[in-house]
Design a protein around this motif. Structure first.
Motif, short mmCIF file in Angstrom:
data_model
loop_
_atom_site.label_atom_id
_atom_site.label_comp_id
_atom_site.label_asym_id
_atom_site.label_seq_id
_atom_site.Cartn_x
_atom_site.Cartn_y
_atom_site.Cartn_z
N LYS A 146 0.81 -1.22 0.00
CA LYS A 146 0.00 0.00 0.00
C LYS A 146 0.85 1.27 0.00
O LYS A 146 0.32 2.36 -0.22
CB LYS A 146 -0.94 0.00 1.19
CG LYS A 146 -0.24 0.04 2.55
CD LYS A 146 -1.26 0.03 3.68
CE LYS A 146 -0.57 0.07 5.05
NZ LYS A 146 -1.56 0.05 6.15
N THR A 147 2.13 1.16 0.26
CA THR A 147 3.01 2.32 0.27
C THR A 147 3.76 2.50 -1.05
O THR A 147 4.51 3.46 -1.20
CB THR A 147 4.03 2.22 1.41
OG1 THR A 147 4.89 1.10 1.19
CG2 THR A 147 3.32 2.07 2.75
N ARG A 148 3.57 1.57 -1.99
CA ARG A 148 4.30 1.63 -3.26
C ARG A 148 3.55 2.50 -4.26
O ARG A 148 2.44 2.19 -4.66
CB ARG A 148 4.52 0.22 -3.80
CG ARG A 148 5.35 -0.65 -2.86
CD ARG A 148 5.41 -2.08 -3.33
NE ARG A 148 5.99 -2.94 -2.28
CZ ARG A 148 6.00 -4.27 -2.34
NH1 ARG A 148 5.48 -4.90 -3.39
NH2 ARG A 148 6.53 -4.96 -1.36
N ASP A 179 -8.34 -4.49 -10.28
CA ASP A 179 -9.51 -4.11 -9.48
C ASP A 179 -9.15 -3.83 -8.02
O ASP A 179 -9.81 -3.04 -7.34
CB ASP A 179 -10.58 -5.22 -9.54
CG ASP A 179 -11.15 -5.37 -10.94
OD1 ASP A 179 -11.09 -4.39 -11.70
OD2 ASP A 179 -11.63 -6.48 -11.26
N SER A 180 -8.12 -4.52 -7.53
CA SER A 180 -7.74 -4.37 -6.13
C SER A 180 -6.82 -3.18 -5.88
O SER A 180 -6.45 -2.91 -4.74
CB SER A 180 -7.05 -5.65 -5.63
OG SER A 180 -5.88 -5.91 -6.41
#
Length: 254
Positions: A146-148, A179-180
């Motif tokens: 999630k930080t990339r 989608d994610s």
């Protein structure tokens, strides 16, 4: 050396370090700078690369489609160029780091000399195994997905609009189509950049660095690695991860 106008950031850095009127010439002598390292960096900066945008939309000061250089038709430009005005006083070390940031470099002071290194293709200078690190331990740490970053907004100056700031958006389209996936935006300023192609290359480098450089390794070693300097490339062979031994030390001998 000859005195001439240049937009090569490596020689701009050399000028700022040695000029005694507006630079650090009163504190740093030319003999304290590794001119040969700067020469290699300058050649890397001047190498012609595809501009990365259509010729009709190319907003750059210096481009060429000379087949003697490119071998094919198309728009090409130097990999890194720097065009800016330093209008006021600023911390000297910050200014030097801003200039070196143009060519993905770093400046540091060691043994009374200025050293400049660059993030470019290099061969490893040393390899570490469980046999030459303290307790044979490598410690790893990774980054969360999630930080990339998958979108970068690069701020640069448009020479065809009186050098007003302009934002270039660079995205990882394949990643964003999942989608994610959700939008994770970062912003970066291309210091001294007046080329849309160079701004896009900076954005791509930022995106790929976030996506590919996802792990760090830390360890302690002895005097055998004391010669390694910032910016050097090393190889790491960890028996625990590789499942086989790549090195060791002799315990007893005849």
């Amino acid at each position: 050396f000859t005195t001439a106008w240049t937009c090569n950031p490596a020689w701009i850095l050399y000028d700022l370090c040695t000029e005694d009127r507006y630079g650090l010439g009163k504190y740093i002598d030319s003999s304290q700078i590794d001119k040969y390292a700067l020469y290699r960096i300058a050649r890397y900066c001047d190498e012609l690369v595809p501009a990365g945008v259509a010729a009709a939309d190319l907003l750059s000061l210096f481009t060429t489609n000379d087949t003697n250089y490119t071998g094919a038709t198309g728009e090409y430009e130097p990999r890194f160029s720097c065009n800016l005005v330093i209008a006021g006083k600023a911390n000297a070390f910050k200014v030097l780091n801003d200039i070196t940031g143009v060519f993905r470099g770093m400046t540091y002071w060691l043994n009374g000399e200025v050293y400049i290194v660059q993030d470019s293709e290099k061969d490893p200078v040393y390899q570490f195994t469980t046999g030459n690190v303290l307790n044979g331990e490598f410690k790893y740490e990774g980054t969360a997905n999630k930080t990339r970053t998958n979108q970068v907004i690069v701020n640069w100056n448009n020479p065809q609009d009186y050098y007003r700031p302009r934002s270039e958006i660079v995205e990882l389209e394949e990643t964003l189509q999942k989608d994610s996936e959700f939008l994770k935006t970062d912003s970066i300023t291309a210091f001294g950049c007046t080329s849309r192609g160079q701004a896009r290359r900076l954005g791509k480098w930022k995106l790929l660095s976030n996506q590919l450089h996802t792990n760090t390794v830390s360890f302690a070693s002895g005097l055998n690695a004391a010669f390694i300097r910032p910016g050097d490339i090393v190889q790491v062979f960890d028996n625990a991860k590789e499942g086989k031994s790549w090195g060791g030390r002799i315990k007893t001998g005849q």
